[in-house]
Structures are given as C-alpha cells and as structure tokens.
Design a protein around this motif. Structure first.
Motif, mmCIF file in Angstrom:
data_model
loop_
_atom_site.group_PDB
_atom_site.id
_atom_site.type_symbol
_atom_site.label_atom_id
_atom_site.label_comp_id
_atom_site.label_asym_id
_atom_site.label_seq_id
_atom_site.Cartn_x
_atom_site.Cartn_y
_atom_site.Cartn_z
ATOM 1 N N HIS A 151 -8.299 -7.047 3.450
ATOM 2 C CA HIS A 151 -7.213 -5.824 3.553
ATOM 3 C C HIS A 151 -5.983 -6.651 2.691
ATOM 4 C CE1 HIS A 151 -8.509 -3.674 7.313
ATOM 5 N NE2 HIS A 151 -9.618 -3.924 6.732
ATOM 6 N N ARG A 152 -5.991 -6.558 1.465
ATOM 7 C CA ARG A 152 -4.860 -7.034 0.781
ATOM 8 C C ARG A 152 -3.682 -6.170 0.848
ATOM 9 N NH1 ARG A 152 -3.423 -5.718 -4.945
ATOM 10 N NH2 ARG A 152 -1.674 -7.197 -5.291
ATOM 11 N N GLU A 165 -7.185 -8.520 7.246
ATOM 12 C CA GLU A 165 -6.447 -9.334 6.261
ATOM 13 C C GLU A 165 -6.627 -10.806 6.520
ATOM 14 O OE1 GLU A 165 -2.315 -8.277 7.742
ATOM 15 O OE2 GLU A 165 -1.974 -9.711 8.809
ATOM 16 N N MET A 564 -4.946 -6.753 11.322
ATOM 17 C CA MET A 564 -3.951 -6.667 10.223
ATOM 18 C C MET A 564 -2.705 -6.591 10.887
ATOM 19 S SD MET A 564 -5.029 -3.820 11.291
ATOM 20 C CE MET A 564 -6.722 -3.479 10.524
ATOM 21 N N GLY A 617 -0.478 -10.577 4.249
ATOM 22 C CA GLY A 617 -0.717 -10.130 5.957
ATOM 23 C C GLY A 617 0.499 -10.905 6.587
#
Ligand code: BGC
Length: 767
Positions: A151-152, A165, A564, A617
C-alpha cells in the motif's frame, strides 16, 4: 504388400512423434528432448479469458468456465492443460453453465486487507486451506493470488486485495496464504511482481524506484513469501520498473527472484500481450498469459534466427513441465464440483470477525446487547460491500448485508429505516443500471450513493430506538484508482448524515456507532470525535453482515489491528505528491494497452517517481513525529492487556525475545504484539522504528497470561546499502519495542550487536 510396408515406414519417418514419451514426474528431460520448437513455443504461451485452447494440437477444450486462463495441452506427449482462475478473495469462476442447473459458486472470503488485519498467520492459513479446496474441487490448478503489492498510497484502487504498507506483514500473511492454498495440492501465483502500486496507466506506467526502496519495501514481501512458502508461480506485473517491463527484466526475474531468493517455480505474465516476448523468455518469464499465436511465432522465429538460444527456451519449458507434473490435471484428480460451501462460509465468517478493527469505543458503547432496538442508517446497510471489483471479485451465491446480519443476531431494526433504505437501494440500482453510471463487467457495479435524509426524519427515529448504527461503505477495484473527493474524504451526504444522526441521538443521551464497510483507508480525523464507537469491518466477504453482528454483539471480541496508517489528511502521505491522480481513471487512461491496437499514450502518466523512497507509511509518520488519525498497528478490544517486562537476548545471529501478555479485563480476548526495532545511529539513515516480528495470543480468559516468543535474524535487521550493493547490519545497541501500535510508548529492551554483518546479493539494478 511391399508397397504397404513402404507406406507405413514413410509415415513412421515423417511422424517420429508417435513414438515419443508421455510426461511423467521423472522423465521431464526426455519429454523436453522430444518436443519440437513449435511445441515449446506453444507451452510457453497460454490461453485466456474464455478463448478456446488451441494451437498446433488443435485441441479445443475449456477446462473451467470463467477461469482467467489455461496453459496449453500437448496430448501426444501426455502434457495436459491446466486451469488458472483468479483470486484472491476466493475462486472466481462462472457460477452457472449452459445445459445444467448446477451452480458453481465460490465462497466470498474477506478481502486481503481484512485478513492481514487479523495479524494471525494461523487463521489466514486455515481460511485459505478452505479456499484452496474450492480450487481443487472445481477442477482448477492454480489460484491467481494472493495480491501482495505494498500500500504505497491510500488511493490505489486495488489496495483492498493487498495486505499492508509494511513488507513484513505483507510477506508473512502472504506466506500463510500460500501455505493454506498449496496444502491442497494446487498452486498459487503471487502477484503482481513488482512495484505495481497504481491502476492508472497500469500497463505502461514506469515505476521509478531506488534500489534501496525496492529491496527493503517493494520486493521484501515477495522475498519473504518465496523463501517461507515456496509458491508454485509468480505473476510479473504489467508496469515497467526503472525503465523496463518487469516481465522482461532479467535483473528482477533471474538475478533477484531466482539467484538471490532461490525461487524454483514458474513466472507468468499478468494478462496482456506485450511486444518483446523474446526478451521476456530470456528474462525467465516462463509463461505468457493469456498468450497468443503471435507470441508463439515470435519465439519460434527468434530461436531460428539465433536471437534466442534454445537453452534459454528449454530452461523455461523445463520449469513449466516441472510445474505441470505437480498439478491436479496431471494427476488426473477426479474433482467433485461440489466443495463444502457451508463449511467454507463458516471459515469466511470466522476470518472476517478476527479481522475487524475497533477504532473507538468510548464509554464502553460496544458490545451492544442483543434485543436492542437499532436505528440502522446508511445505504451501505443494504448495499453492503463484501469485496472489491474487477478480477478480485468472487462470483458468490449471496452476500449477507448488515441489515440481515443484525436481525439474525436478535437486534430489532427500525422498520421505517429498514423499508426506506431497501426501497432506496432497489430504486437506485435500477436507475444506475440504466444510466452510464452502471459500471461494467470488469469494473463491477458502482456503489449506491448515500441517501439524503432530512433532520426532521432523523429526529423522528430517535424515540423508538436504543442506539443508532451508521454504515459508511466504499468500493473500488481493478482498472481505476480512488479519488480524494467523495471517496477518501466523506461525501457531503455522508458528513451530513453523520452529523445529524449524532446530534439527534446524543441530544436524547443515546449512542451512535459507525461501521466502516471499506476496502482501503478513508479520512477519519475530521469526524471521529462525533460517534461513540467506530468499528472498521473492512469488506468482510459474503458472510459480512453476520460477522459484523458477531463483533457488535460481543460474541467475538475484536482483535484486528491496522496494517496501514490512517493519516489526518490525504496529503500527509509523502507519496501523495507523486501518486498520479488523473481524470481519465475509468475507460481511458490506457489501463489495458494490450492485444490489438497500439498502446495509447497518456500524457504525464508514463512514469511515477517514488520520490518518498523508503519513507512509506508509518516509517515516515513516526520518524517525522507527524500526527496521524490512527497509527499503523492500532486496534482496540473489549478487554485490556498488560505486557510484562520483556526479555531480549542477543544471539550469534540477531536476537530472541519474549514477553508475557496478560488479559487484565473482564472478557476473553486475543492480543497482537508488534515487535519494532530501532537501529543504532550512524551508517544508513533509518526509520525511527521498523516492524520486525509479530504474534497473536490465543483467546485469553480474564486473568489468563501467555508468553509470546520471537526470533529475529541479523539478516532481518539489515538495511540495503545501494552504493555497496549489499545488505548491512550495523554494530551497536538496538532497542526492541513490544508495542500495541507503531506509535505507542511501550515496554522495550535493548541488545547489542558486536560485529557488523553484510549479506551479498546479485548485481541486479546496479548500473
Ligand atoms: C489482473 C490480474 C489477474 C488477471 C487475470 C489482470 O488484469 O491484473 O490480477 O490475475 O487479470 O484475470
């Protein structure tokens, strides 16, 4: 007579194939030797999306209707075709078939982000054991899953399929997922390798990423999954990485995946035919998917004209044969087409409840006793989202909405609201399916927008109810990224609803609970002070409504934690500065750019600079001391836990640690312990802490304790020095935190490493 014998002789000479070996587990080289160049090219390319199997054998057979693809068969050598349906939230195949009333539904399990939030590798492995059984029993061989891109940025439309992330959470959850599926004797394809962090222009986008960020973040999860779980296959992504398509990158597919990590399986492309097939074969991309006659011809020509060596082609084909002999189709497995969907639904429900994250619970507003009168607000109570859209959408038999789930659990729903929302959603669905907002087969149906309610109408719902529950839903999926307005941020109608319901019910001294039925991060900072409790239910699969009710009622004590960060605002993420937010997100945007037709060029979206480097993150938020709405790793429980003073010991290879966790509250519950490490100063600049390990307790009764132990190696402590092209573990004093989330000031202990360590890698990406 003589003439006849001559004729037979001539036939035998022109068809030497007739006398050729049939594939067995132990004669792969013999079969390879017997294959013609054309057959090798055929096997290097598959078929997909409902096209019939074909090619030089002329066989025409669809193995599993609705599966995304198949490998090609070569009957004369006993090489069967194999079937590759999509995942990751369950097997995606056509639920009905012509000529039969039998149905072929897959169980809709909770999405990737949800199961990762359980932080429970055993739970994930058990759930995917059930999922893998459906792969086997529906006659398939490989599930195209799990999706495990990082999860950029919160807006990636497919984040719901992905885990986190953080690469350690991603890698360990992925490994558990792979083990569960593969325990059935079927395979997986971990995807999309690599740096496939956005949907916009996903076919052509060039991810420009530093070697350090690649090694430490974008590749790390894949490395852990490959080393821990031995996946049968890896799917290379559509995008380019540092100027080269991943499927054509020898650095990525040979040097890193195979030389550095020891991957033994096959690599297949994501679903699209690109120019440069020959480069892909050389790079070690064994299988082109869905594959085409054009690609086969390219391979044959390239070998004939010396552009591609037969050795390189043989190396790939050998690996494909090694894959085939492991498959159910090769074993001639007699599948039933009747997996135990009832039992699997229970596995889906259990996984969903363990994955939900309690974000707020003021004044012990939750759990809610059964029998309470509930004013259930929000279109998503009916238009409930079990999972995201696109290839990650499972064709499931039903979805239990929150309205039904609450009633099953014995709550009494306000009949006026129930009737209103049912009619509103039914009407909107018809209206939307007639208009341009209908969505499409791939993108899936659009979500019904929130219904506007007047304050008077809301006020009138207070007297007859004990409590209000407001559901906020989101859906997204393959082919489009999310937007900031009206998606990451609440819509005006949602804000109004939340404000009005909270004002009305609080005036009467009644509580308000928000249920978030979402697949990725939304903004919470501006409104989280309004309700009394917030339960993040994710997109919990087909049993979702029942699973949410299990947690709201306290039948299951929530134990999920965020994988995240929930930032205060979208722009707080450094990646937001260079996450492309185009206007052409649906339909345009060259998300396909494949078979037939030249790829369209989309201005300014050709590349994405990952300028934030390793500061993704919590690595960024913690190091910068930047306030967040909910930190990475956060999640509450209906009980409380205390950690003992931890014990940390340096070993010859890293450290071991243990901590005792005690349930100090009044109800049974499970606790996730997150182990973060702060490295000594000097050398490479590093995040203030990084997650290195985690574990979850069993269900602890009030007063009960459990000792959790951890082992972290020097390699796992290392950072990647791009200049020296090696992993380095610095000498010095390390602090180990045993934390409830990434921000918490929690119990810690120190240990020292006397001698620095280095770990060599191939020279991939060293220019
Ligand atoms: C997706 C993959 C999927 C494949 C086959 C592609 O468009 O990116 O995740 O496995 O299609 O359906």
């Amino acid at each position: 007579m003589k003439k006849t014998l001559l004729l037979i002789g001539a036939i035998l000479c022109t068809l030497p194939m007739l006398a050729q070996p049939k594939l067995k587990a132990d004669n792969i080289d013999e079969v390879l030797k017997a294959m013609t160049l054309e057959e090798k090219a055929l096997l290097s390319c598959g078929r997909g999306w409902g096209m019939q199997l074909g090619g030089i054998t002329g066989s025409a057979q669809i193995l599993v209707p609705g599966a995304a693809g198949t490998t090609n068969a070569i009957p004369r050598l006993g090489i069967p075709a194999t079937a590759l349906p999509d995942g990751p939230a369950g097997i995606r195949i056509n639920p009905t078939r012509e000529g039969t009333t039998q149905t072929y539904y897959g169980t809709g399990f909770p999405v990737g982000t949800a199961i990762a939030s359980s932080w429970d590798v055993e739970l994930v492995e058990n759930m995917t054991k059930a999922m893998g059984n459906e792969v086997l029993e529906y006659g398939a061989d490989v599930l195209l899953a799990p999706g495990m891109n990082l999860h950029r940025n919160p807006l990636c439309g497919r984040n719901f399929e992905y885990f986190s992330e953080d690469p350690v959470v991603t890698g360990k959850i992925a490994a558990a997922y792979v083990k569960g599926i593969q325990s059935n004797g079927v395979g997986v394809s971990i995807k999309h390798f690599a740096a496939n962090s956005q949907e916009l222009n996903r076919n052509e986008n060039d991810a420009i990423v530093s070697t350090r960020a690649l090694r430490e973040l974008y590749l790390k999860g894949f490395e852990i999954a490959v080393k821990d779980a031995d996946p049968w296959t890896v799917m290379s992504s559509y995008n380019k990485l540092n100027g080269e398509y991943t499927q054509q990158s020898h650095d990525l597919l040979q040097k890193i995946l195979r030389d550095d990590w020891g991957f033994k399986g096959i690599v297949m492309t994501d679903w699209g035919n690109k120019e440069g097939t020959v480069k892909a074969v050389y790079a070690g991309n064994d299988l082109m998917m869905p594959g085409s006659d054009v690609e086969q011809k390219r391979i044959v020509e390239a070998v004939k004209n010396g552009q591609l060596s037969m050795d390189d082609l043989d190396r790939n084909v050998r690996r494909i044969l090694q894959y085939i002999v492991k498959t159910p189709h090769f074993r001639n497995y007699k599948y039933s087409d009747k997996p135990n969907l009832k039992a699997h639904a229970q596995a889906a429900r259990a996984a969903a409840t363990e994955s939900m994250v309690l974000l707020k619970n003021e004044g012990e507003s939750l759990p809610l006793a059964s029998g309470k009168k509930v004013a259930l607000f929000g279109a998503s109570s009916v238009d409930f989202v079990a999972g995201g859209t696109g290839s990650g959408n499972v064709n499931k038999a039903y979805v239990i909405g929150l309205n039904d789930g609450l009633e099953h659990a014995g709550y009494v729903l306000d009949p006026v609201l129930k009737d209103y929302y049912q009619k509103y959603v039914d009407f909107k669905r018809v209206e939307m399916s007639a208009g341009s907002g209908a969505g499409s087969v791939l993108l899936g149906a659009r979500k019904v927008p929130e219904a506007p309610l007047s304050r008077n109408f809301i006020d009138a719902r207070v007297a007859g109810n004990d409590v209000a529950v407001v559901v906020i839903g989101r859906n997204s999926g393959e082919g489009a990224d999310r937007r900031v307005d009206d998606d990451f941020n609440l819509t005006a109608a949602e804000s109004q609803l939340l404000n009005d319901v909270c004002n009305a019910f609080h005036l009467a001294g009644k509580k308000v609970v928000v249920v978030l039925n979402i697949g990725g991060v939304i903004e919470t900072n501006s409104w989280k002070n309004l309700p009394d409790a917030i339960l993040l239910a994710w997109q919990p699969g087909q049993e979702g409504g029942d699973a949410v009710a299990d947690v709201l009622s306290g039948k299951v004590n929530p134990s999920g934690k965020l994988t995240m960060t929930f930032p205060n605002t979208y722009m707080d993420h450094p990646s937001s500065l260079n996450f492309p937010r185009g206007t052409e997100q649906r339909g345009g945007g060259n998300m396909w750019g494949m078979r037939g037709g030249a790829p369209q060029k989309v201005k300014n979206l050709d590349y994405t600079n990952y300028d934030e480097d390793i500061w993704v993150g919590y690595r960024w938020f913690n190091t910068q001391n930047k306030a967040v709405s909910y930190p990475f790793g956060f999640g509450l429980s209906y009980t409380t836990f205390e950690y003992s003073k931890p014990v940390v010991k340096a070993t010859s290879d890293g450290f071991t640690a243990s901590v005792v966790v005690k349930n100090t509250g009044k109800v049974a519950g499970k606790e996730v312990v997150e182990v973060y490490v702060s490295a000594p100063k000097g050398g490479l600049e590093k995040p203030s802490r990084e997650l290195k390990a985690f574990a979850k307790t069993k269900l602890l009764k009030p007063g009960e304790s459990q000792t959790l132990t951890f082992k972290v190696s020097a390699y796992e402590l290392a950072s990647f020095n791009s200049a020296a092209n090696q992993w380095e573990t610095a000498a010095g004093e390390y602090t180990v935190f045993f934390a409830k989330n990434a921000n918490c000031k929690c119990s810690s202990a120190k240990f020292s490493i006397k001698n620095p360590a280095t770990f060599a890698v191939s020279n991939a990406y060293v220019k």
